[in-house]
Scaffold this motif. Structure first.
Motif, mmCIF file in Angstrom:
data_model
loop_
_atom_site.group_PDB
_atom_site.id
_atom_site.type_symbol
_atom_site.label_atom_id
_atom_site.label_comp_id
_atom_site.label_asym_id
_atom_site.label_seq_id
_atom_site.Cartn_x
_atom_site.Cartn_y
_atom_site.Cartn_z
ATOM 1 N N ARG A 108 0.827 -1.207 0.000
ATOM 2 C CA ARG A 108 0.000 0.000 0.000
ATOM 3 C C ARG A 108 0.854 1.248 0.000
ATOM 4 O O ARG A 108 1.926 1.281 0.606
ATOM 5 N N ASP A 109 0.390 2.300 -0.678
ATOM 6 C CA ASP A 109 1.013 3.604 -0.545
ATOM 7 C C ASP A 109 0.892 3.947 0.939
ATOM 8 O O ASP A 109 -0.206 3.890 1.504
ATOM 9 N N LEU A 110 2.001 4.276 1.584
ATOM 10 C CA LEU A 110 1.969 4.453 3.041
ATOM 11 C C LEU A 110 1.059 5.587 3.497
ATOM 12 O O LEU A 110 0.466 5.501 4.568
ATOM 13 N N SER A 111 0.893 6.624 2.700
ATOM 14 C CA SER A 111 -0.016 7.707 3.096
ATOM 15 C C SER A 111 -1.473 7.238 3.013
ATOM 16 O O SER A 111 -2.303 7.596 3.855
ATOM 17 N N SER A 115 -4.285 6.816 6.151
ATOM 18 C CA SER A 115 -5.672 7.310 6.137
ATOM 19 C C SER A 115 -6.656 6.181 6.421
ATOM 20 O O SER A 115 -7.589 6.349 7.206
ATOM 21 N N ASP A 116 -6.454 5.031 5.775
ATOM 22 C CA ASP A 116 -7.343 3.887 5.987
ATOM 23 C C ASP A 116 -7.237 3.350 7.410
ATOM 24 O O ASP A 116 -8.243 2.942 8.008
ATOM 25 N N THR A 117 -6.044 3.356 7.973
ATOM 26 C CA THR A 117 -5.843 2.877 9.344
ATOM 27 C C THR A 117 -6.563 3.785 10.336
ATOM 28 O O THR A 117 -7.231 3.311 11.264
ATOM 29 N N ILE A 118 -6.455 5.076 10.155
ATOM 30 C CA ILE A 118 -7.135 6.031 11.040
ATOM 31 C C ILE A 118 -8.649 5.871 10.925
ATOM 32 O O ILE A 118 -9.356 5.809 11.937
ATOM 33 N N ALA A 119 -9.160 5.782 9.701
ATOM 34 C CA ALA A 119 -10.606 5.608 9.501
ATOM 35 C C ALA A 119 -11.089 4.296 10.125
ATOM 36 O O ALA A 119 -12.147 4.257 10.758
ATOM 37 N N TYR A 120 -10.325 3.234 9.948
ATOM 38 C CA TYR A 120 -10.681 1.935 10.532
ATOM 39 C C TYR A 120 -10.717 2.024 12.060
ATOM 40 O O TYR A 120 -11.665 1.564 12.694
ATOM 41 N N ALA A 121 -9.683 2.637 12.646
ATOM 42 C CA ALA A 121 -9.613 2.755 14.107
ATOM 43 C C ALA A 121 -10.790 3.559 14.653
ATOM 44 O O ALA A 121 -11.387 3.191 15.671
#
Length: 187
Positions: A108-111, A115-121
């Protein structure tokens, strides 16, 4: 189901904390890793430099996918003499897709991953964490996010780990080879 990143198709591997990834299980011997990886492709075993006297000798098992001739292995497994298999690195380009609770982690593109990690959390009311290099990932001590330069983009190269002999944490267990991927520093 296969995950597509660009033109490369990926196998889907499952991750089970403290157990293993795909056909690889933590604690396996070098021979067991080679046998399990036989379903994926060809393997190459080499000794790792012994950087710290407190850690037992370690071997690197590089797994190249059948039918694909990449310059980098799809998966690199690290096996210590005392602890067995303790680290599995999935290549950002050729590695299998591995998800953490449905969140794809490999290539994955790290940026975008951040974003996906923050939204998931936020959606799941769980925590996430940043590595010292600033890469976001799941709040799981067995997942250490690393970066791999692919062209001009820094992509995710997760390490799935357990603490090895002579180390206190997964960070202490990280093989020195994983600080450099493709001859370039990953931090």
């Amino acid at each position: 189901m296969a995950f597509r990143t660009g033109a490369a198709e990926r196998d889907d591997w499952s991750y089970s904390p403290a157990v293993g990834v795909g056909p690889l299980r933590f604690g396996m011997t070098v021979d067991e890793v080679v046998e399990a990886a036989d379903t994926v492709g060809q393997t190459k075993v080499s000794a790792c430099a012994r950087d710290h006297a407190v850690l037992s000798p370690t071997w690197k098992v590089e797994v190249h996918r059948d039918g694909v001739t990449p310059s980098q292995p799809a998966v690199t497994a690290y096996v210590s003499q005392a602890a067995g298999l303790f680290c599995i690195a999935a290549d950002a380009v050729h590695g299998p897709q591995v998800a953490h609770d449905g969140l794809p982690l490999v290539g994955r593109d790290l940026s975008e991953l951040e974003s996906d990690t923050i939204a998931y959390a936020e959606a799941m009311n769980v925590h996430f964490r940043y590595t010292p290099e600033g890469y976001a990932g799941p709040d799981d001590p067995g997942v250490v996010m690393r970066g791999q330069l692919v062209g001009l983009v820094l992509r995710s190269r997760p390490l799935f780990m357990v603490t090895r002999d002579g180390a206190n944490t997964e960070w202490d267990s990280m093989p020195s080879e994983e600080y450099h991927v493709n001859g370039q520093a990953t931090a």
